[in-house]
Design a protein around this motif. Structure first.
Motif, PDB file in Angstrom:
ATOM      1  N   ILE A   1       0.730  -1.232   0.021  1.00 55.68           N
ATOM      2  CA  ILE A   1       0.026   0.021  -0.032  1.00 55.68           C
ATOM      3  C   ILE A   1       0.877   1.205  -0.188  1.00 55.68           C
ATOM      4  CG2 ILE A   1      -1.602   1.266   1.723  1.00 55.68           C
ATOM      5  CD1 ILE A   1      -3.191  -0.518   0.493  1.00 55.68           C
TER       6      ILE A   1
ATOM      7  N   THR B   1     -15.653  -4.308   0.275  1.00 58.23           N
ATOM      8  CA  THR B   1     -14.800  -3.286  -0.266  1.00 58.23           C
ATOM      9  C   THR B   1     -14.532  -2.327   0.439  1.00 58.23           C
ATOM     10  OG1 THR B   1     -15.419  -3.944  -2.704  1.00 58.23           O
ATOM     11  CG2 THR B   1     -14.178  -1.942  -2.331  1.00 58.23           C
ATOM     12  N   HIS B   2     -15.314  -1.893   1.155  1.00 61.54           N
ATOM     13  CA  HIS B   2     -15.406  -0.685   2.072  1.00 61.54           C
ATOM     14  C   HIS B   2     -14.742  -1.111   3.443  1.00 61.54           C
ATOM     15  CE1 HIS B   2     -17.792   0.861  -1.229  1.00 61.54           C
ATOM     16  NE2 HIS B   2     -16.801   1.854  -1.121  1.00 61.54           N
ATOM     17  N   SER B   3     -14.629  -2.358   3.634  1.00 61.50           N
ATOM     18  CA  SER B   3     -14.028  -2.874   5.121  1.00 61.50           C
ATOM     19  C   SER B   3     -12.693  -3.089   4.876  1.00 61.50           C
ATOM     20  CB  SER B   3     -14.567  -4.209   5.434  1.00 61.50           C
ATOM     21  OG  SER B   3     -15.962  -4.268   5.677  1.00 61.50           O
ATOM     22  N   MET B   4     -12.106  -3.224   3.562  1.00 64.00           N
ATOM     23  CA  MET B   4     -10.854  -3.316   3.320  1.00 64.00           C
ATOM     24  C   MET B   4     -10.094  -1.952   3.657  1.00 64.00           C
ATOM     25  SD  MET B   4     -10.389  -5.395  -0.428  1.00 64.00           S
ATOM     26  CE  MET B   4     -10.962  -3.754  -1.334  1.00 64.00           C
ATOM     27  N   PRO B   5      -8.514  -2.146   3.747  1.00 64.17           N
ATOM     28  CA  PRO B   5      -7.905  -1.111   4.189  1.00 64.17           C
ATOM     29  C   PRO B   5      -7.486  -0.338   2.920  1.00 64.17           C
ATOM     30  CG  PRO B   5      -6.526  -2.901   4.335  1.00 64.17           C
ATOM     31  CD  PRO B   5      -7.922  -3.421   4.058  1.00 64.17           C
ATOM     32  N   VAL B   6      -8.489   0.335   2.301  1.00 64.16           N
ATOM     33  CA  VAL B   6      -8.135   1.021   1.123  1.00 64.16           C
ATOM     34  C   VAL B   6      -8.891   2.366   1.127  1.00 64.16           C
ATOM     35  CG1 VAL B   6      -8.160   1.188  -1.459  1.00 64.16           C
ATOM     36  CG2 VAL B   6      -7.514  -1.012  -0.421  1.00 64.16           C
ATOM     37  N   SER B   7      -8.594   3.489   0.821  1.00 64.18           N
ATOM     38  CA  SER B   7      -9.349   4.503   1.052  1.00 64.18           C
ATOM     39  C   SER B   7     -10.192   4.812   0.021  1.00 64.18           C
ATOM     40  CB  SER B   7      -8.751   5.938   1.097  1.00 64.18           C
ATOM     41  OG  SER B   7      -7.927   5.992   0.028  1.00 64.18           O
ATOM     42  N   ARG B   8     -11.333   5.276   0.069  1.00 63.92           N
ATOM     43  CA  ARG B   8     -12.180   5.629  -1.094  1.00 63.92           C
ATOM     44  C   ARG B   8     -11.433   6.231  -2.083  1.00 63.92           C
ATOM     45  NH1 ARG B   8     -18.603   6.074   0.132  1.00 63.92           N
ATOM     46  NH2 ARG B   8     -18.521   4.646   1.738  1.00 63.92           N
TER      47      ARG B   8
ATOM     48  N   LYS C   1       0.705   4.533   1.219  1.00 61.96           N
ATOM     49  CA  LYS C   1      -0.146   5.127   2.133  1.00 61.96           C
ATOM     50  C   LYS C   1      -0.959   6.555   1.879  1.00 61.96           C
ATOM     51  CE  LYS C   1       1.023   2.287   6.167  1.00 61.96           C
ATOM     52  NZ  LYS C   1       2.086   2.245   7.364  1.00 61.96           N
TER      53      LYS C   1
END
Lengths: 302, 707
Positions: free
Chosen positions: B2, B103-110, B4
């Motif tokens: 990632i 998807t929105h639980s994943m550690p990826v910002s929108r 960050k």
């Protein structure tokens, strides 16, 4: 005290229906927290908030002191397994593994390899062709390989055989004891929760009714079997918080909330022929607690 | 790993590539089969011959078979469809509730999730185009340079990438506005069709109900071209693809696409995951969608029911019922519940608003089409178009401006904003060979369109249906302006001295006679111009419409390389000049007379003219003459038969009078019979004559100079 998961005054409505109503919840670091409640109580909704998928209408949700919504850093540490675990339809186990590796910084390949012996699912197999139990195994395999600090499980053991259940529970308990992982688990299988949880929260209509260490919870509600010369006098109902009473033959079954010494003293005053304190299961506590809130449990438990 | 707080997440990007790689491969194969394969399976010579018609000519860089319609049509259609499907699949993580939660639980910002998915999608679509372009370049180097070309291959690639970018931006916006894939597809289509629907609605309702509304102006085309789908399709299949990027609208679309991508991100940023699976991605869109559908249903049903002959009560009632059905259906879909009838208040509100709007339109002149006449001092020039096909460029003559505004005022007098005659709006065409008497002529109206170009640069267009008499008065007045007449005919756009060849033609039905002026063309044109400048309206349009035609063609082969039309002529399509000359064109007519051309015409035609004594009937494809039927296919036979029976003793004039008399006595119905026949005969070796042509005239269409 700083909690690993802190939920404060959370409100969430869907199309006018209030799914969460000023919900408070605190999960200590390194604890296994059992979230129980009837269907539609709001368990999955609060879990989706804690994983950062949903945003509350009002209130605060933090994990390790930080807001979780759209927070990549904290989400790296929070993993969840839903009852209907999602995977990409065209992906094989290997594809999904690569996906987790790319997304989660803490993915531990060594651990993944070690656990592969336990789960033994071929990497080339397409996930959608696996059985429900095998999909669950893949989910645990991948999730635990990511070394989460917070593990959130929604009906986690459905579909797994008893041996696999035991093995997965052992893995979780090991992580809790060795790494201080915090586990929030929602399940209707209260007997299973009773074995692993140290804290329990009972949620009803979007609000937290009780949140206590399991031992305290079980110690606050008692089941007495009493035989008297006649019926239970009204004075006893006034003295004690009797949640439920029934009579089979000459034996009165009383579910009483309170301190055991005070209850013993009050019953002894009636000179009972028999007075016996029987410990309640979590399931019984759950039912009687909700019964006090008007949840219909008549006939469920004798 | 990632990155960050980064805009880009490699994990998401790779996942998109991995998930949809087969789709990308399929797109590549389609393009490959439609383009490179087409070249590889044929030799360069065959392709040159096929696409350019001739071999060994000098091609310009823009000449590439890549830009031929048959090479473009399927790739263009597929390329327009692919981004829509791609957006639906790639952004499925906002449409499927389970996928959305995951998807929105994943550690990826929108932000990273959106831009990485976007890049993944664009890469998947761009790769097939780029690889095909590379293949095309290689093909060019392998001897196909003339038919493919290096630069055209690159242009081809850029064009397709631009189309992908534009179409993907719209599909992305639609995806983020919608709650589920079905509504995303519908919204995508609506976005593309909104300009068309608006243009069609404005045109339909304006044309139908607003007196003075002119829809054949730039506004309609501009509105239509606001649709990316229509614009790109028109540019790619109707335009010169090599110069695709010279089209300003393409750049506008590209810029707008970037805006749409950014807008989509903000929609995503504030989107609530729990709305996945709903029709709309935002609660605020519910009333917008509901009332948009209601408005559409109201307008459409109103348009349909007012088009058929039913009373006002019925069309209001039927429109109301259909609108109500659409309203409650929308509520059911949006609320996912069948019990929505308690929400009737919104419908009542809608009807109240519709009533207010309709009343407003009916009883006010808000649009100003019926009253807004610009002040003369603000008008720079005026252009008038009529049913007579008088396409006149803008004329600055103050007399024309004055005439236009004065007559405009007359047209609008006592006319309400909403047309009263819209339901029985019929157009009766006045036919030149009609035998109607004045008294029997049906009520005729004509269309006149007034375009005012103001000094501010703004153009105001109005269109009216006016009475014959009003049209006559207006045109008569306009004919007082030399500038009007000169521009109307287009004669001033001709460079007289460059004209080396001018065709003069006269015809009597199918019987024609042509001759050409060569060196005398400029002299004839000067005489003609003089006539035009001085002719009156009555003289210009005589009762005899078929006379002498003078026509001039600007094709290089006809007049070599010299320009015969001024540059200013081209925007008005005056690169062909044609005019009908009657004896009132005194100078031109005298020129033809003095030079013996009139005599030539007369002798040529009258030598071959025969007039029947009896009427010849033509009905249901069969000629009947003296009780005998003739097959119209065997013209020679008919001609021969006619020639035997025709009697040339009587003069045409005398016979014409007989016919008119008969007609006035109602003995002969119109349209089934004709009286005058011309036959261009060929004398056969056996002594008989055969007709090459048969021309039929009613008496009033007899060429003037033959009378």
């Amino acid at each position: 005290m700083r909690f690993m998961i802190n939920v404060k005054g959370v409100v969430k409505s869907f199309d006018g229906f209030r799914a969460l109503n000023m919900l408070d919840m605190n999960v200590e670091k390194g604890s296994i927290y059992g979230l129980v409640g009837p269907n539609g109580a709001g368990k999955t909704t609060i879990i989706n908030h804690i994983t950062g998928a949903l945003t509350p209408d009002s209130g605060i949700i933090t994990v390790d002191g930080e807001s979780v919504y759209d927070n990549e850093k904290i989400k790296q540490r929070v993993l969840s397994i839903a009852d209907d675990w999602y995977y990409y339809g065209s992906f094989t186990v290997g594809d999904m593994t690569r996906f987790y590796k790319r997304i989660y910084n803490n993915f531990n390949a060594e651990r993944y390899m070690r656990m592969a012996e336990l789960f033994s699912i071929e990497e080339k197999r397409q996930i959608r062709r696996l059985s429900k139990g095998m999909k669950k195994q893949v989910a645990f395999h991948l999730t635990l390989s990511c070394m989460p600090d917070v593990l959130i499980l929604d009906e986690p053991l459905d579909g797994l055989d008893p041996v696999m259940r035991k093995q997965i529970l052992n893995l979780i308990i090991n992580d809790v004891s060795e790494r201080g992982m915090t586990v929030l688990v929602s399940s209707h299988n209260l007997r299973e929760l009773e074995d692993i949880c140290d804290h329990v929260g009972i949620i009803h209509r979007g609000s937290m009714i009780i949140e206590k260490p399991l031992d305290d919870l079980k110690g606050s509600v008692h089941k007495y079997q009493v035989v008297l010369n006649g019926d239970i006098p009204e004075s006893l109902y006034k003295k004690l918080n009797i949640l439920h009473s029934s009579k089979i033959g000459s034996v009165h079954n009383l579910i009483i909330k309170g301190v055991p010494e005070e209850i013993n003293y009050a019953i002894k005053e009636l000179n009972p022929l028999i007075c016996e304190n029987i410990s309640l299961t979590l399931e019984e506590v759950f039912i009687y607690e909700l019964g006090g809130l008007g949840y219909d449990f008549k006939g469920i438990i004798v | 790993m990632i990155l960050k707080e980064s805009l880009f997440n490699k994990g998401v990007f790779n996942t998109v590539l991995r998930r949809f790689r087969l789709g990308s491969l399929l797109y590549f194969i389609i393009l490959f089969l439609c383009v490179p394969t087409m070249f590889l399976t044929r030799s360069p010579e065959v392709l040159e011959s096929r696409y350019f018609g001739r071999i060994d000519i000098d091609y310009t860089i823009a000449d590439s078979a890549l830009f031929s319609t048959d090479m473009l049509i399927l790739p263009v259609l597929v390329t327009m469809l692919v981004p829509t499907v791609a957006a639906l699949l790639i952004f499925n993580y906002i449409h499927s509730p389970r996928h959305a939660i995951f998807t929105h639980s994943m550690p990826v910002s929108r932000k990273a999730n959106y831009f990485s998915s976007l890049c993944g999608g664009l890469t998947l679509m761009a790769l097939p185009v780029v690889i095909n372009a590379i293949i095309l370049i290689i093909i060019s180097l392998l001897g196909y340079g003339k038919v493919v070309g290096l630069i055209p291959s690159l242009v081809w690639m850029l064009v397709f990438l631009a189309v992908i970018f534009i179409m993907f931006s719209v599909a992305t916006l639609a995806s983020f506005l919608a709650g589920n894939p079905f509504s995303a597809a519908a919204i995508n289509l609506i976005i593309h069709l909104i300009p068309f629907m608006l243009a069609a609605s404005v045109s339909f309702f304006g044309d139908r109900y607003l007196y003075g509304f002119a829809n054949d102006n730039e506004m309609f085309e501009n509105m239509l071209m606001g649709s990316p789908l229509i614009n790109l399709f028109t540019n790619l299949l109707g335009g010169d693809v090599y110069y695709f990027f010279k089209n300003m609208s393409v750049w506008v679309f590209l810029v707008v696409s970037i805006v749409l991508f950014v807008l989509s991100y903000f929609l995503y940023k504030y989107r609530k995951v729990e709305l996945s699976g709903d029709v709309a991605g935002f609660k605020i869109m519910h009333p917008i969608l509901k009332y948009t559908l209601c408005s559409g249903a109201f307008i459409l049903s109103f348009a349909i029911f007012t088009s058929i002959e039913i009373s006002a009560i019925w069309y209001f009632l039927l429109t109301g019922i259909i609108t109500a059905i659409v309203y409650f259906a929308s509520e059911m879909v949006l609320k996912k519940n069948l019990r929505i009838f308690h929400l009737y208040k919104g419908l009542i509100g809608f009807f109240a608003a519709a009533a207010v709007v309709l009343s407003f339109l009916a009883f006010t002149s808000v649009f100003g089409f019926e009253t807004r006449i610009p002040k003369e001092e603000k008008i720079e020039s005026v252009a008038l178009y009529t049913d007579y096909n008088d396409e006149v460029p803008y004329v600055k003559d103050p007399r024309v401006i004055k005439t236009a505004t004065e007559h405009h005022r007359k047209f609008i007098k006592d006319i309400p904003a909403l047309k009263k005659d819209s339901f029985y709006y019929t157009e009766e065409i006045y036919t030149a060979d009609s035998l109607y008497t004045e008294a029997e002529k049906p009520h005729h109206t004509y269309t006149v369109m007034l375009n005012y170009r103001l000094k501010s640069g703004k153009v105001i267009s109005r269109r009216y249906r006016i009475e014959n008499e009003a049209m006559y008065k207006m045109l008569s007045a306009l004919f007082e302006s030399k500038e009007y007449k000169v521009k109307k005919t287009g004669i001033d756009e001709i460079i007289f001295d460059n004209v080396k060849k001018l065709d003069i033609r006269t015809n009597c039905g199918d019987l024609g006679f042509d001759f050409t002026l060569y060196d005398k063309s400029p002299e004839f044109l000067r005489a003609l111009k003089k006539d035009i400048e001085n002719i009156t309206y009555d003289d210009y349009y005589t009762a005899c419409p078929v006379n002498i035609y003078a026509s001039l063609d600007a094709s290089p082969e006809e007049n070599k390389t010299e320009k015969i039309f001024k540059e200013s002529a081209y925007p008005y399509h005056y690169y062909h000049f044609s005019i009908s000359i009657n004896p009132n064109f005194k100078n031109a007519y005298n020129f033809l007379l003095e030079n013996g051309y009139i005599e030539q015409m007369k002798s040529h035609i009258t030598d071959n003219l025969y007039v029947s004594k009896e009427p010849v009937y033509f009905k249901s494809g069969t000629y009947t003459f003296n009780g005998e039927n003739f097959n119209p296919d065997s013209v020679i036979h008919i001609g021969t038969e006619f020639l035997r029976k025709l009697s040339p003793e009587e003069s045409e004039k005398a016979y014409e009078e007989i016919l008119l008399k008969k007609y006035n006595q109602k003995e002969i119905p119109f349209s089934e019979n004709y009286y005058l026949f011309c036959a261009n005969t060929t004398h056969m070796e056996n002594g008989t004559s055969a007709a090459n042509n048969i021309a039929r005239f009613s008496p009033d269409t007899m060429p003037e100079f033959l009378k």
